[in-house]
Write a protein that holds these residues in place. Structure first.
Motif, short mmCIF file in Angstrom:
data_model
loop_
_atom_site.label_atom_id
_atom_site.label_comp_id
_atom_site.label_asym_id
_atom_site.label_seq_id
_atom_site.Cartn_x
_atom_site.Cartn_y
_atom_site.Cartn_z
N MET A 82 0.85 -1.18 0.00
CA MET A 82 0.00 0.00 0.00
C MET A 82 0.89 1.24 0.00
N SER B 185 -0.59 4.36 0.02
CA SER B 185 -1.40 5.30 0.80
C SER B 185 -2.53 4.47 1.41
N PRO B 186 -3.40 5.07 2.23
CA PRO B 186 -4.49 4.28 2.81
C PRO B 186 -5.44 3.67 1.76
N THR B 187 -5.48 4.26 0.54
CA THR B 187 -6.43 3.77 -0.46
C THR B 187 -5.78 3.33 -1.77
N GLU B 188 -4.47 3.46 -1.90
CA GLU B 188 -3.79 3.10 -3.14
C GLU B 188 -2.63 2.15 -2.87
N LYS C 283 -6.53 1.00 -6.68
CA LYS C 283 -7.20 1.72 -5.59
C LYS C 283 -8.08 0.72 -4.86
N VAL C 284 -8.15 0.85 -3.56
CA VAL C 284 -9.04 0.01 -2.77
C VAL C 284 -10.44 0.62 -2.83
N THR C 285 -11.42 -0.19 -3.23
CA THR C 285 -12.80 0.27 -3.32
C THR C 285 -13.68 -0.29 -2.21
N ASP C 286 -13.22 -1.40 -1.61
CA ASP C 286 -13.96 -2.03 -0.51
C ASP C 286 -12.93 -2.77 0.35
N ARG C 287 -12.58 -2.17 1.46
CA ARG C 287 -11.51 -2.71 2.32
C ARG C 287 -11.82 -4.13 2.81
N GLU D 141 -3.13 -3.58 5.14
CA GLU D 141 -3.40 -2.23 5.61
C GLU D 141 -2.20 -1.35 5.28
N VAL E 56 -10.89 -4.00 -5.24
CA VAL E 56 -9.89 -3.10 -5.81
C VAL E 56 -10.28 -2.73 -7.24
#
Length: 154
Positions: free
Chosen positions: A33, A35-38, A114-118, A151, A76
């Motif tokens: 990861m 970033s928190p979302t990428e 990109k994370v779309t649903d953790r 994470e 993702v």
């Protein structure tokens, strides 16, 4: 003397069997990861000595190209294309008598997402590939890989 010859022959046979079982290509996958979302998924091809892994775009009538299929991924969205760490060699292949592209050493392939649903986010990947050593080719093979998306850590 008879024992020595028997032991020598047995050792030669075992060496030949071990060499024949050495895989042409082995795969290693990491997900990091950024970033928190990428993040970025990196798939490393460990190409056996003397072997080569074929490129993405090959002419008809030759070996099968390397194809990455990320359709089994969940949670993702991919934001980039598969990018190799080095350009492939481009030369006339002695087995196929065509100009082809391949990697003849270890190479890494990366793709951003990109994370779309953790919850349950994972990379599900199939790699279809073929490898040759100038004298022989392994039949086309498919490697299936599933890796959880970790994470983000600073």
């Amino acid at each position: 003397m008879k024992r020595f010859i028997t032991a020598f022959i047995a050792m030669m046979i075992l060496t030949a069997v071990a060499a024949a079982q050495t895989p042409a290509v082995r795969w290693r996958t990491t997900v990091k990861m950024t970033s928190p979302t990428e993040g970025v998924v990196t798939v490393r091809a460990l190409v056996g000595q003397g072997w080569h892994l074929y490129g993405f775009d090959l002419p008809d009538g030759g070996p099968k190209p390397t194809v990455f299929d990320f359709s089994k991924s969940k949670g993702v969205e991919f934001t980039g294309v598969v990018t190799p760490s080095t350009k492939p060699v481009s030369a006339v292949d002695p087995l196929f008598k065509k100009t082809l592209q391949w990697w003849d050493a270890n190479v890494s392939f990366s793709r951003t997402f990109k994370v779309t649903d953790r919850a349950g986010a994972h990379i599900g990947l199939s790699i279809k590939y073929m490898a040759c050593d100038g004298n022989q080719c392994m039949p086309p093979k498919t490697e299936n890989i599933s890796v959880a998306v970790p994470e983000f850590k600073k």
